[in-house]
Design a protein around this motif. Structure first.
Motif, mmCIF file in Angstrom:
data_model
loop_
_atom_site.group_PDB
_atom_site.id
_atom_site.type_symbol
_atom_site.label_atom_id
_atom_site.label_comp_id
_atom_site.label_asym_id
_atom_site.label_seq_id
_atom_site.Cartn_x
_atom_site.Cartn_y
_atom_site.Cartn_z
ATOM 1 N N LEU A 209 23.742 42.900 -42.864
ATOM 2 C CA LEU A 209 23.642 42.398 -41.498
ATOM 3 C C LEU A 209 24.271 41.011 -41.414
ATOM 4 C CD1 LEU A 209 19.911 43.396 -40.883
ATOM 5 C CD2 LEU A 209 21.955 44.726 -40.312
ATOM 6 N N GLN A 210 24.468 40.542 -40.197
ATOM 7 C CA GLN A 210 24.992 39.198 -39.978
ATOM 8 C C GLN A 210 23.875 38.323 -39.424
ATOM 9 O OE1 GLN A 210 28.072 38.132 -40.957
ATOM 10 N NE2 GLN A 210 28.103 40.182 -41.872
ATOM 11 N N ARG A 211 23.633 37.218 -40.093
ATOM 12 C CA ARG A 211 22.532 36.315 -39.735
ATOM 13 C C ARG A 211 23.080 35.044 -39.106
ATOM 14 N NH1 ARG A 211 18.082 35.281 -44.261
ATOM 15 N NH2 ARG A 211 17.703 37.442 -43.621
ATOM 16 N N ILE A 212 22.454 34.637 -38.013
ATOM 17 C CA ILE A 212 22.785 33.362 -37.370
ATOM 18 C C ILE A 212 21.564 32.460 -37.444
ATOM 19 C CG2 ILE A 212 23.508 32.185 -35.272
ATOM 20 C CD1 ILE A 212 24.831 34.710 -34.335
ATOM 21 N N TYR A 213 21.773 31.223 -37.921
ATOM 22 C CA TYR A 213 20.715 30.224 -37.995
ATOM 23 C C TYR A 213 20.839 29.253 -36.823
ATOM 24 C CZ TYR A 213 20.010 31.567 -42.919
ATOM 25 O OH TYR A 213 19.747 32.257 -44.080
ATOM 26 N N GLY A 214 19.698 28.723 -36.378
ATOM 27 C CA GLY A 214 19.721 27.742 -35.309
ATOM 28 C C GLY A 214 18.545 26.790 -35.392
ATOM 29 N N ILE A 215 18.618 25.733 -34.613
ATOM 30 C CA ILE A 215 17.553 24.738 -34.528
ATOM 31 C C ILE A 215 17.433 24.325 -33.064
ATOM 32 C CG2 ILE A 215 19.077 22.763 -34.918
ATOM 33 C CD1 ILE A 215 15.635 23.019 -36.513
ATOM 34 N N SER A 216 16.218 23.989 -32.626
ATOM 35 C CA SER A 216 16.030 23.595 -31.224
ATOM 36 C C SER A 216 14.893 22.588 -31.116
ATOM 37 C CB SER A 216 15.722 24.825 -30.356
ATOM 38 O OG SER A 216 14.550 25.483 -30.823
ATOM 39 N N PHE A 217 14.893 21.851 -30.004
ATOM 40 C CA PHE A 217 13.921 20.777 -29.797
ATOM 41 C C PHE A 217 13.568 20.635 -28.314
ATOM 42 C CE2 PHE A 217 16.399 19.725 -33.563
ATOM 43 C CZ PHE A 217 15.407 19.437 -34.484
ATOM 44 N N PRO A 218 12.423 20.017 -28.032
ATOM 45 C CA PRO A 218 12.044 19.770 -26.639
ATOM 46 C C PRO A 218 12.672 18.498 -26.059
ATOM 47 C CG PRO A 218 10.247 19.130 -28.082
ATOM 48 C CD PRO A 218 11.304 19.734 -28.958
ATOM 49 N N LYS A 219 13.401 17.737 -26.914
ATOM 50 C CA LYS A 219 14.073 16.528 -26.449
ATOM 51 C C LYS A 219 15.458 16.452 -27.086
ATOM 52 C CE LYS A 219 9.841 13.769 -26.005
ATOM 53 N NZ LYS A 219 9.122 12.555 -26.478
ATOM 54 N N ALA A 220 16.446 16.012 -26.308
ATOM 55 C CA ALA A 220 17.810 15.899 -26.828
ATOM 56 C C ALA A 220 17.885 14.879 -27.961
ATOM 57 C CB ALA A 220 18.765 15.503 -25.700
ATOM 58 N N SER A 221 17.080 13.825 -27.878
ATOM 59 C CA SER A 221 17.101 12.788 -28.911
ATOM 60 C C SER A 221 16.673 13.340 -30.268
ATOM 61 C CB SER A 221 16.180 11.630 -28.513
ATOM 62 O OG SER A 221 14.833 12.081 -28.345
ATOM 63 N N MET A 222 15.803 14.340 -30.271
ATOM 64 C CA MET A 222 15.340 14.946 -31.526
ATOM 65 C C MET A 222 16.480 15.684 -32.217
ATOM 66 S SD MET A 222 11.601 16.497 -30.569
ATOM 67 C CE MET A 222 10.176 15.442 -30.299
ATOM 68 N N LEU A 223 17.321 16.354 -31.441
ATOM 69 C CA LEU A 223 18.473 17.043 -32.023
ATOM 70 C C LEU A 223 19.463 16.032 -32.595
ATOM 71 C CD1 LEU A 223 20.159 19.558 -32.608
ATOM 72 C CD2 LEU A 223 21.078 19.396 -30.282
ATOM 73 N N GLU A 224 19.682 14.943 -31.886
ATOM 74 C CA GLU A 224 20.591 13.912 -32.373
ATOM 75 C C GLU A 224 20.108 13.357 -33.712
ATOM 76 O OE1 GLU A 224 20.834 11.024 -29.294
ATOM 77 O OE2 GLU A 224 21.780 12.381 -27.852
ATOM 78 N N GLU A 225 18.812 13.099 -33.817
ATOM 79 C CA GLU A 225 18.240 12.596 -35.071
ATOM 80 C C GLU A 225 18.411 13.612 -36.192
ATOM 81 O OE1 GLU A 225 14.201 11.297 -34.838
ATOM 82 O OE2 GLU A 225 14.569 10.073 -33.067
#
Length: 249
Positions: A209-225
């Protein structure tokens, strides 16, 4: 009973969302799930008897799991809409983010990930509600067999209970135990981080299979960090430093 030990009276059938709203508008905004007698539930879950209740936010490990699991469903919807005929496997939360496995004709390209991210942003902007439905297992097997959803059929055949739960949001449905966040719009920042091949159920004799990984946050600043931390970690990667310092070749 609250985590600190204090007790608050509510009518039977009160939901985690209503409990959060009774505390404060800020608490209602931050809460994404509730732990009822030790079991993590949707905020829409009705509490019908005396119970210990803890509201969960993204700052707590169990809250992150719910947040990232919901994000995997949003990504799966985007993939399903962009790649007709794709077969869905599983999409759990992991230590940092989530992944979802798909059966597709060819591996995902960087351009594919860009398209998927754009569609995910559109789904999040819908602010669609997550809802749960209980269904009969036997009927669900027949339903997925009619859709040639082989991986979902196999998962259902391994469940002993007579009933199972499906989760819905926007135009998407998935066999899932949940729980999930109340709405897609709670996700404010996300990034698809990697792709890889993965054998179904980790068995090299099964379908790749093909796997895609991701990350998410409730604030844009958290993704930047988070992205900044990844860049710093790359600079300290021993595989890179070892060559630069000529420790090995």
């Amino acid at each position: 009973t609250c985590p600190a030990g204090s007790k608050r009276p509510f009518a039977s059938g009160v939901t985690g969302r209503q409990i959060a709203e009774s505390i404060s508008p800020r608490r209602a905004q931050e809460a994404i799930a509730a732990k009822v007698d030790g079991v993590v539930r949707d905020l829409s879950y009705p509490v019908t008897s005396d119970a210990s209740v803890e509201l969960l936010t993204f700052e707590q490990p169990k809250g992150k799991e719910v947040f990232w699991h919901s994000s995997s469903h949003i990504m799966a919807q985007a993939v399903q809409e962009l790649f007709p005929g794709v077969k869905l496997a599983i999409g759990p939360p992991i230590d940092e983010g989530w992944y979802y496995d798909f059966e597709v004709e060819k591996p995902f390209s960087p351009e594919d990930l860009d398209r998927i991210e754009k569609r995910m942003a559109e789904i999040i902007a819908e602010d669609a509600t997550f809802r749960c439905e209980v269904k009969k297992r036997a009927e669900s097997i027949s339903y997925y067999q009619s859709k040639d959803a082989t991986y979902k059929v196999e998962l259902l055949e391994g469940i002993e209970d007579d009933t199972v739960t499906f989760y819905y949001h926007s135009r998407f449905e998935d066999l899932c135990r949940g729980p999930h966040i109340p709405r897609t719009g709670i996700i404010k920042a996300f990034k698809l981080t990697a792709t890889s091949g993965a054998y179904w159920r980790g068995d090299e004799k099964r379908q790749m299979l093909q796997r895609i990984y991701g990350i998410s946050f409730p604030k844009a600043s958290m993704l930047e960090e988070y992205l900044k931390r990844l860049e710093e970690a790359k600079k300290r990667d021993h595989r890179v430093l070892g060559k630069q310092l000529e420790l090995y070749h």
